[in-house]
Scaffold this motif. Structure first.
Motif, PDB file in Angstrom:
ATOM      1  N   MET A   1     124.304  67.334 -17.597  1.00 10.61           N
ATOM      2  CA  MET A   1     123.420  67.692 -18.667  1.00 10.61           C
ATOM      3  C   MET A   1     124.140  68.662 -19.591  1.00 10.61           C
ATOM      4  SD  MET A   1     120.965  70.451 -19.668  1.00 10.61           S
ATOM      5  CE  MET A   1     121.364  71.533 -18.372  1.00 10.61           C
ATOM      6  N   ILE A   2     124.078  68.394 -20.864  1.00  6.02           N
ATOM      7  CA  ILE A   2     124.675  69.282 -21.859  1.00  6.02           C
ATOM      8  C   ILE A   2     123.643  69.510 -22.957  1.00  6.02           C
ATOM      9  CG2 ILE A   2     126.492  69.561 -23.576  1.00  6.02           C
ATOM     10  CD1 ILE A   2     128.222  67.723 -21.870  1.00  6.02           C
ATOM     11  N   LYS A   3     123.388  70.777 -23.247  1.00  6.61           N
ATOM     12  CA  LYS A   3     122.427  71.137 -24.290  1.00  6.61           C
ATOM     13  C   LYS A   3     123.150  72.010 -25.303  1.00  6.61           C
ATOM     14  CE  LYS A   3     118.020  73.510 -24.822  1.00  6.61           C
ATOM     15  NZ  LYS A   3     116.990  74.291 -24.126  1.00  6.61           N
ATOM     16  N   LYS A   4     123.023  71.687 -26.595  1.00  4.99           N
ATOM     17  CA  LYS A   4     123.702  72.421 -27.660  1.00  4.99           C
ATOM     18  C   LYS A   4     122.669  73.087 -28.565  1.00  4.99           C
ATOM     19  CE  LYS A   4     126.873  68.568 -27.696  1.00  4.99           C
ATOM     20  NZ  LYS A   4     127.307  67.401 -28.466  1.00  4.99           N
ATOM     21  N   GLU A   5     122.871  74.387 -28.830  1.00  3.88           N
ATOM     22  CA  GLU A   5     121.968  75.124 -29.705  1.00  3.88           C
ATOM     23  C   GLU A   5     122.774  75.964 -30.687  1.00  3.88           C
ATOM     24  OE1 GLU A   5     118.575  77.108 -27.836  1.00  3.88           O
ATOM     25  OE2 GLU A   5     119.303  76.271 -25.950  1.00  3.88           O
ATOM     26  N   PRO A   6     122.499  75.842 -31.975  1.00  2.00           N
ATOM     27  CA  PRO A   6     123.205  76.693 -32.939  1.00  2.00           C
ATOM     28  C   PRO A   6     122.822  78.154 -32.744  1.00  2.00           C
ATOM     29  CG  PRO A   6     121.474  75.416 -34.015  1.00  2.00           C
ATOM     30  CD  PRO A   6     121.522  74.963 -32.597  1.00  2.00           C
ATOM     31  N   VAL A  15     126.420  76.290 -25.790  1.00  7.66           N
ATOM     32  CA  VAL A  15     126.366  75.041 -25.033  1.00  7.66           C
ATOM     33  C   VAL A  15     125.993  75.378 -23.599  1.00  7.66           C
ATOM     34  CG1 VAL A  15     127.630  72.980 -24.323  1.00  7.66           C
ATOM     35  CG2 VAL A  15     128.166  74.067 -26.515  1.00  7.66           C
ATOM     36  N   THR A  16     124.935  74.743 -23.110  1.00  7.63           N
ATOM     37  CA  THR A  16     124.528  74.913 -21.725  1.00  7.63           C
ATOM     38  C   THR A  16     124.970  73.679 -20.945  1.00  7.63           C
ATOM     39  OG1 THR A  16     122.639  76.259 -22.356  1.00  7.63           O
ATOM     40  CG2 THR A  16     122.600  75.283 -20.145  1.00  7.63           C
ATOM     41  N   PHE A  17     125.777  73.914 -19.934  1.00  8.60           N
ATOM     42  CA  PHE A  17     126.288  72.856 -19.072  1.00  8.60           C
ATOM     43  C   PHE A  17     125.471  72.880 -17.788  1.00  8.60           C
ATOM     44  CE2 PHE A  17     129.723  74.161 -21.800  1.00  8.60           C
ATOM     45  CZ  PHE A  17     130.382  72.979 -22.121  1.00  8.60           C
ATOM     46  N   GLY A  18     125.171  71.713 -17.254  1.00 10.21           N
ATOM     47  CA  GLY A  18     124.379  71.680 -16.036  1.00 10.21           C
ATOM     48  C   GLY A  18     124.725  70.531 -15.109  1.00 10.21           C
ATOM     49  N   LEU A  59     130.604  78.664 -28.033  1.00 13.42           N
ATOM     50  CA  LEU A  59     131.855  78.040 -28.457  1.00 13.42           C
ATOM     51  C   LEU A  59     131.915  77.908 -29.974  1.00 13.42           C
ATOM     52  CD1 LEU A  59     131.975  75.144 -25.836  1.00 13.42           C
ATOM     53  CD2 LEU A  59     133.236  77.300 -25.773  1.00 13.42           C
ATOM     54  N   GLU A  60     133.128  77.792 -30.477  1.00 14.09           N
ATOM     55  CA  GLU A  60     133.339  77.579 -31.902  1.00 14.09           C
ATOM     56  C   GLU A  60     132.951  76.146 -32.258  1.00 14.09           C
ATOM     57  OE1 GLU A  60     137.012  77.561 -35.114  1.00 14.09           O
ATOM     58  OE2 GLU A  60     137.324  78.428 -33.134  1.00 14.09           O
ATOM     59  N   ALA A  61     132.165  75.993 -33.320  1.00 19.82           N
ATOM     60  CA  ALA A  61     131.768  74.667 -33.797  1.00 19.82           C
ATOM     61  C   ALA A  61     132.952  73.995 -34.493  1.00 19.82           C
ATOM     62  CB  ALA A  61     130.592  74.795 -34.759  1.00 19.82           C
ATOM     63  N   GLY A  62     132.824  72.686 -34.689  1.00 18.93           N
ATOM     64  CA  GLY A  62     133.855  71.941 -35.405  1.00 18.93           C
ATOM     65  C   GLY A  62     135.003  71.471 -34.536  1.00 18.93           C
ATOM     66  N   VAL A  96     134.219  65.507 -22.282  1.00 20.53           N
ATOM     67  CA  VAL A  96     134.399  66.126 -23.592  1.00 20.53           C
ATOM     68  C   VAL A  96     133.025  66.489 -24.160  1.00 20.53           C
ATOM     69  CG1 VAL A  96     135.190  65.774 -25.979  1.00 20.53           C
ATOM     70  CG2 VAL A  96     136.502  64.824 -24.065  1.00 20.53           C
ATOM     71  N   VAL A  97     132.906  67.715 -24.666  1.00 26.57           N
ATOM     72  CA  VAL A  97     131.735  68.112 -25.437  1.00 26.57           C
ATOM     73  C   VAL A  97     132.196  68.193 -26.892  1.00 26.57           C
ATOM     74  CG1 VAL A  97     132.068  70.606 -25.013  1.00 26.57           C
ATOM     75  CG2 VAL A  97     129.809  69.714 -25.688  1.00 26.57           C
ATOM     76  N   ASP A  98     131.474  67.485 -27.765  1.00 22.92           N
ATOM     77  CA  ASP A  98     131.866  67.343 -29.155  1.00 22.92           C
ATOM     78  C   ASP A  98     130.972  68.212 -30.030  1.00 22.92           C
ATOM     79  OD1 ASP A  98     132.555  66.507 -31.707  1.00 22.92           O
ATOM     80  OD2 ASP A  98     132.584  64.379 -31.189  1.00 22.92           O
ATOM     81  N   LEU A  99     131.573  69.205 -30.676  1.00 19.39           N
ATOM     82  CA  LEU A  99     130.840  70.109 -31.553  1.00 19.39           C
ATOM     83  C   LEU A  99     131.237  69.927 -33.017  1.00 19.39           C
ATOM     84  CD1 LEU A  99     130.944  73.359 -29.379  1.00 19.39           C
ATOM     85  CD2 LEU A  99     129.213  71.545 -29.416  1.00 19.39           C
ATOM     86  N   THR A 100     131.762  68.745 -33.350  1.00 27.59           N
ATOM     87  CA  THR A 100     132.156  68.474 -34.747  1.00 27.59           C
ATOM     88  C   THR A 100     130.956  68.027 -35.559  1.00 27.59           C
ATOM     89  OG1 THR A 100     132.788  66.195 -34.213  1.00 27.59           O
ATOM     90  CG2 THR A 100     134.513  67.853 -34.162  1.00 27.59           C
TER      91      THR A 100
END
Length: 100
Positions: A1-6, A15-18, A59-62, A96-100
């Motif tokens: 589980m991966i949750k992304k919040e600005p 990013v919350t990893f689970g 984490l840094e976005a992009g 891979v977690v993609d923050l682009t």
């Protein structure tokens, strides 16, 4: 589980990893490019609500980040909910977690 919040910070994402509670372990660590693949730098904890293993990292976005989970210091697991997978030099795939 991966949750992304600005975040309120420009160009940052929490990013919350689970991992599911069915993962039998004494300890689980999140290991990846964001912590220089340090096997002890980012320990995960069991949440009180559902007993899943979780950790949040800012984490840094992009960017895209490779990572894996290390269970009890010896078993590497991928996250099957990751955004992508990239082959690594050890004959398996990194998540891979993609923050682009």
């Amino acid at each position: 589980m991966i949750k992304k919040e600005p975040t309120e910070k420009k160009n940052r994402v929490v990013v919350t990893f689970g991992l599911a509670s069915a993962t039998w372990a004494e300890r689980v660590n999140l290991v990846g490019e964001f912590n220089d693949w340090d096997t002890t730098a980012t320990p995960m904890v069991r949440s009180r609500g559902d007993d899943d293993w979780k950790v949040s990292v800012e984490l840094e976005a992009g960017r895209r980040y490779r990572f894996r989970y290390l269970v009890d210091g010896k078993e590497w697991l991928s996250d099957w909910h990751a955004d992508d997978y990239v082959e690594n030099p050890y004959g398996s795939d990194d998540s891979v977690v993609d923050l682009t």
